[in-house]
Design a protein around this motif. Structure first.
Motif, short mmCIF file in Angstrom:
data_model
loop_
_atom_site.label_atom_id
_atom_site.label_comp_id
_atom_site.label_asym_id
_atom_site.label_seq_id
_atom_site.Cartn_x
_atom_site.Cartn_y
_atom_site.Cartn_z
N ARG A 1 2.46 -6.48 2.19
CA ARG A 1 2.11 -6.72 0.79
C ARG A 1 2.42 -5.48 -0.05
O ARG A 1 2.31 -4.35 0.43
CB ARG A 1 0.64 -7.10 0.64
CG ARG A 1 0.29 -8.39 1.36
CD ARG A 1 -1.15 -8.80 1.12
NE ARG A 1 -1.40 -9.24 -0.25
CZ ARG A 1 -1.14 -10.46 -0.71
NH1 ARG A 1 -0.60 -11.37 0.09
NH2 ARG A 1 -1.43 -10.79 -1.94
N GLN B 1 -1.84 -7.21 -5.96
CA GLN B 1 -1.28 -7.33 -4.62
C GLN B 1 -0.40 -8.58 -4.57
O GLN B 1 -0.84 -9.66 -4.96
CB GLN B 1 -2.38 -7.44 -3.56
CG GLN B 1 -3.26 -6.22 -3.44
CD GLN B 1 -4.22 -6.35 -2.28
OE1 GLN B 1 -3.92 -6.95 -1.26
NE2 GLN B 1 -5.40 -5.76 -2.43
N PRO C 1 2.89 -10.59 -2.13
CA PRO C 1 3.66 -10.57 -0.87
C PRO C 1 5.02 -9.89 -1.07
O PRO C 1 5.64 -10.02 -2.14
CB PRO C 1 3.82 -12.05 -0.54
CG PRO C 1 2.80 -12.76 -1.35
CD PRO C 1 2.62 -11.96 -2.59
#
Length: 357
Positions: free
Chosen positions: A247, A288, A290
């Motif tokens: 991440r 945050q 991916p």
């Protein structure tokens, strides 16, 4: 402080200026006579090509961390030379890079020879849009290997370009990246205003980054806020990739732009208003998202127009991050939109299988 030579190349008198700038940058990097000559050769050839084939352009020469890994305090630097033009572009890039190919009235070295004497050399060209040539020359040619300890999606490289306002000696913008364990962090700082005092502030941010690579972005910004209290302050954005979670963590203060490409789309990452070192917000949220092998992160200071178009060339992600940054600057710039501040673009991109991280 970020010393950048911005050499506009629109007549033959500036070719010498390009060569001298490369020699000065080589001196700051501590290169020996042989590697200094290589940097001078490349700068001269690229400047000559701007005149012969690009209808003029600009040469950006600066000292950056080696492409084999993030910089460290007091670590060695390499000379980075970026040639940017809005010319007719090249229909056959492989032919231009072929050994023996040279331009009329040039040194006869050709781009193929430039590629042989540099540590990194890439050429991005689009017919009708222009060309970006990117070269780096370091103390020794030491080809590295990929970091096999990182998952493929988390093996990344970073690069950038820096354009000082009005051809100034120093840029108030600075970017840097560090790696601490399995965390890789990219930072871009824009010192308030421009000139030496702005450069002092952004340089202080770079120094503080090297002491705080183990911290998550929001905590890192608090650390930078303390470090920049003796300066005029800066806008700062921090992006950190965690190889264990796959991440990307992002936090920013001030007007640093951030765009993340995932697949075929782009999304903004937002910073909070304020100035690190002067008016830091009390709360610093951390986004945050991916991160995958198809991702690309572009950070930029406000020298870039606010409505610049994200790079659309599908091939671009396979290029060196500094090439991507230079193309971004070129695509966003024109004589109709004069730049009113220093401009820096920093890019985080996955490492190609045939490249060092």
């Amino acid at each position: 402080m970020p010393r950048v030579w911005d050499v506009p190349v629109h007549d033959s008198t500036r070719v010498r200026d390009a060569r001298v700038a490369a020699e000065l940058a080589a001196g700051l990097a501590g290169l020996d006579g042989r590697r200094t000559a290589a940097a001078a050769l490349v700068a001269t050839e690229l400047a000559t090509n701007l005149l012969k084939h690009g209808r003029g352009g600009q040469l950006l020469i600066e000292n950056v961390a080696p492409a084999t890994g993030p910089g460290v305090p007091g670590g060695m630097s390499v000379v980075q030379i970026a040639a940017i033009d809005h010319g007719p572009g090249m229909a056959d890039v492989p032919a231009a890079l072929r050994d023996g190919f040279s331009t009329a009235s040039s040194l006869g070295a050709g781009l193929g020879a430039c590629r042989r004497v540099t540590d990194d050399f890439e050429l991005h060209s689009v017919p009708g849009r222009g060309t970006v040539a990117l070269a780096r020359v370091g103390a020794a040619r030491t080809g590295g290997t990929a970091d096999t300890s990182l998952p493929a999606a988390a093996a990344v490289r970073a690069g950038g370009v820096n354009v000082p306002f009005a051809g100034a000696e120093y840029s108030g913008d600075a970017w840097a990246w560090v790696r601490d364990g399995r965390r890789t962090t990219l930072m871009l700082a824009d010192g308030l205003g421009h000139g030496p005092e702005a450069a002092f502030a952004s340089s202080a941010a770079v120094e503080a980054l090297h002491r705080s690579g183990h911290l998550p972005p929001a905590e890192m910004l608090r650390h930078l806020d303390t470090a920049l209290r003796s300066t005029r302050g800066a806008a700062v954005a921090v992006a950190q990739l965690d190889a264990d979670t796959g991440r990307l963590h992002f936090s920013g203060v001030g007007n640093i732009g951030a765009r993340l490409r995932t697949g075929d789309g782009w999304r903004p990452l937002l910073s909070r208003p304020g100035i690190v070192g002067a008016h830091r917000p009390h709360t610093l949220p951390e986004q945050q998202v991916p991160w995958g092998a198809d991702c690309l992160l572009v950070l930029h200071t406000d020298g870039l127009p606010s409505r610049w178009a994200s790079p659309s060339d599908a091939r671009l992600s396979s290029f060196d991050p500094a090439v991507i940054a230079a193309v971004t600057v070129r695509e966003a710039s024109s004589s109709a939109r004069p730049v009113r501040d220093d401009t820096a673009v920093a890019v985080l991109a996955p490492t190609r299988p045939d490249r060092t991280p």
